[in-house]
Design a protein around this motif. Structure first.
Motif, PDB file in Angstrom:
ATOM      1  N   PRO A 186      62.463  16.507  65.551  1.00 42.65           N
ATOM      2  CA  PRO A 186      62.836  17.879  65.939  1.00 42.65           C
ATOM      3  C   PRO A 186      63.287  18.757  64.766  1.00 42.65           C
ATOM      4  O   PRO A 186      62.949  19.937  64.716  1.00 42.65           O
ATOM      5  CB  PRO A 186      63.976  17.672  66.939  1.00 42.65           C
ATOM      6  CG  PRO A 186      63.756  16.298  67.487  1.00 42.65           C
ATOM      7  CD  PRO A 186      63.162  15.508  66.361  1.00 42.65           C
ATOM      8  N   ALA A 187      64.020  18.210  63.828  1.00 40.58           N
ATOM      9  CA  ALA A 187      64.498  19.002  62.690  1.00 40.58           C
ATOM     10  C   ALA A 187      63.325  19.450  61.812  1.00 40.58           C
ATOM     11  O   ALA A 187      63.283  20.597  61.348  1.00 40.58           O
ATOM     12  CB  ALA A 187      65.507  18.212  61.871  1.00 40.58           C
ATOM     13  N   ARG A 238      60.168  19.852  62.754  1.00 40.89           N
ATOM     14  CA  ARG A 238      59.396  20.842  63.507  1.00 40.89           C
ATOM     15  C   ARG A 238      60.101  22.198  63.481  1.00 40.89           C
ATOM     16  O   ARG A 238      59.471  23.233  63.284  1.00 40.89           O
ATOM     17  CB  ARG A 238      59.160  20.374  64.941  1.00 40.89           C
ATOM     18  CG  ARG A 238      58.196  19.186  65.032  1.00 40.89           C
ATOM     19  CD  ARG A 238      58.025  18.711  66.458  1.00 40.89           C
ATOM     20  NE  ARG A 238      57.323  19.673  67.282  1.00 40.89           N
ATOM     21  CZ  ARG A 238      56.004  19.740  67.411  1.00 40.89           C
ATOM     22  NH1 ARG A 238      55.236  18.887  66.758  1.00 40.89           N
ATOM     23  NH2 ARG A 238      55.446  20.629  68.187  1.00 40.89           N
ATOM     24  N   ARG A 239      61.409  22.181  63.667  1.00 44.03           N
ATOM     25  CA  ARG A 239      62.190  23.421  63.652  1.00 44.03           C
ATOM     26  C   ARG A 239      62.071  24.097  62.281  1.00 44.03           C
ATOM     27  O   ARG A 239      61.863  25.302  62.184  1.00 44.03           O
ATOM     28  CB  ARG A 239      63.647  23.115  64.009  1.00 44.03           C
ATOM     29  CG  ARG A 239      64.457  24.274  64.490  1.00 44.03           C
ATOM     30  CD  ARG A 239      65.803  23.899  65.090  1.00 44.03           C
ATOM     31  NE  ARG A 239      66.420  22.662  64.623  1.00 44.03           N
ATOM     32  CZ  ARG A 239      66.420  21.506  65.294  1.00 44.03           C
ATOM     33  NH1 ARG A 239      65.833  21.419  66.468  1.00 44.03           N
ATOM     34  NH2 ARG A 239      67.005  20.437  64.797  1.00 44.03           N
ATOM     35  N   ASP A 240      62.162  23.301  61.221  1.00 45.91           N
ATOM     36  CA  ASP A 240      62.032  23.845  59.869  1.00 45.91           C
ATOM     37  C   ASP A 240      60.645  24.445  59.662  1.00 45.91           C
ATOM     38  O   ASP A 240      60.515  25.535  59.115  1.00 45.91           O
ATOM     39  CB  ASP A 240      62.309  22.753  58.832  1.00 45.91           C
ATOM     40  CG  ASP A 240      62.222  23.288  57.416  1.00 45.91           C
ATOM     41  OD1 ASP A 240      62.982  24.221  57.091  1.00 45.91           O
ATOM     42  OD2 ASP A 240      61.368  22.790  56.650  1.00 45.91           O
ATOM     43  N   GLU A 285      58.603  25.619  61.961  1.00 42.26           N
ATOM     44  CA  GLU A 285      58.510  26.831  62.777  1.00 42.26           C
ATOM     45  C   GLU A 285      59.273  27.990  62.140  1.00 42.26           C
ATOM     46  O   GLU A 285      58.828  29.137  62.195  1.00 42.26           O
ATOM     47  CB  GLU A 285      58.997  26.555  64.198  1.00 42.26           C
ATOM     48  CG  GLU A 285      58.046  25.644  64.959  1.00 42.26           C
ATOM     49  CD  GLU A 285      58.555  25.206  66.330  1.00 42.26           C
ATOM     50  OE1 GLU A 285      59.589  25.745  66.805  1.00 42.26           O
ATOM     51  OE2 GLU A 285      57.911  24.330  66.942  1.00 42.26           O
ATOM     52  N   ASP A 286      60.394  27.692  61.528  1.00 46.17           N
ATOM     53  CA  ASP A 286      61.158  28.744  60.829  1.00 46.17           C
ATOM     54  C   ASP A 286      60.387  29.283  59.628  1.00 46.17           C
ATOM     55  O   ASP A 286      60.359  30.489  59.388  1.00 46.17           O
ATOM     56  CB  ASP A 286      62.518  28.210  60.373  1.00 46.17           C
ATOM     57  CG  ASP A 286      63.491  27.990  61.518  1.00 46.17           C
ATOM     58  OD1 ASP A 286      63.244  28.495  62.640  1.00 46.17           O
ATOM     59  OD2 ASP A 286      64.502  27.293  61.296  1.00 46.17           O
ATOM     60  N   SER A 291      52.801  25.986  69.491  1.00 48.55           N
ATOM     61  CA  SER A 291      52.982  24.542  69.541  1.00 48.55           C
ATOM     62  C   SER A 291      52.031  24.041  70.620  1.00 48.55           C
ATOM     63  O   SER A 291      52.024  24.575  71.737  1.00 48.55           O
ATOM     64  CB  SER A 291      54.438  24.219  69.903  1.00 48.55           C
ATOM     65  OG  SER A 291      54.594  22.828  70.043  1.00 48.55           O
TER      66      SER A 291
END
Length: 155
Positions: A81-82, A84-86, A88-89, A102
């Motif tokens: 998750p971290a 993927r979040r990075d 996406e950011d 996604s």
């Protein structure tokens, strides 16, 4: 997210606004068979409910030198998750990326990129997207022509 109830007059208003977002309330009211005040109240309610977003003007990508559409599929190394979040950011910061989804299936993301030419896309892909530590690989598809493009949602 809950669905908002939209009656027939709201649908008429939304159909017109999806094609002519700059129409006056008076002209809109005449077209949908409602009073100007009623249209104004309905538009405000639809905005508050999140049905209507900001009013924008669409640009012709060819006329501003962004006529090459590339669809880039991206596969991640892991589904942490971290990471993927990075990713996406970071994607949010690339002005050439105009859509990113996604995805389910073989590829993790589908990205639509509007660039000037292949060299412009190569720079984004090779120096930005593929250098992200969470990205495993990608597949690019160049659009030859636009067969259908609309921002209008069916009601």
């Amino acid at each position: 997210m809950k669905t908002v109830h939209i009656d027939e007059i709201d649908k008429k208003i939304l159909r017109v606004l999806q094609n002519r977002g700059d129409i006056s309330h008076a002209v809109l009211a005449e077209e949908v068979g409602a009073s100007t005040a009623s249209c104004w109240r309905r538009i405000k309610a639809l905005e508050e409910q999140g049905v209507l977003g900001p009013t924008v003007r669409l640009l012709d990508p060819d006329r501003i030198g962004r006529g090459l559409n590339v669809f880039c599929q991206v596969r991640m190394k892991s589904h942490d998750p971290a990471a993927r979040r990075d990713f996406e950011d970071i994607i949010q910061t690339y002005e050439e990326v105009i859509e990113c989804y996604s995805m389910s299936g073989e590829w993790d993301y589908l990205i639509r990129v509007a660039v000037r030419d292949v060299k412009d896309y190569e720079r984004l892909l090779m120096h930005d997207i593929l250098t992200h530590p969470a990205v495993a690989n990608s597949s690019s598809h160049f659009a030859l022509k636009s067969v259908k493009y609309t921002t209008e949602l069916p009601l």
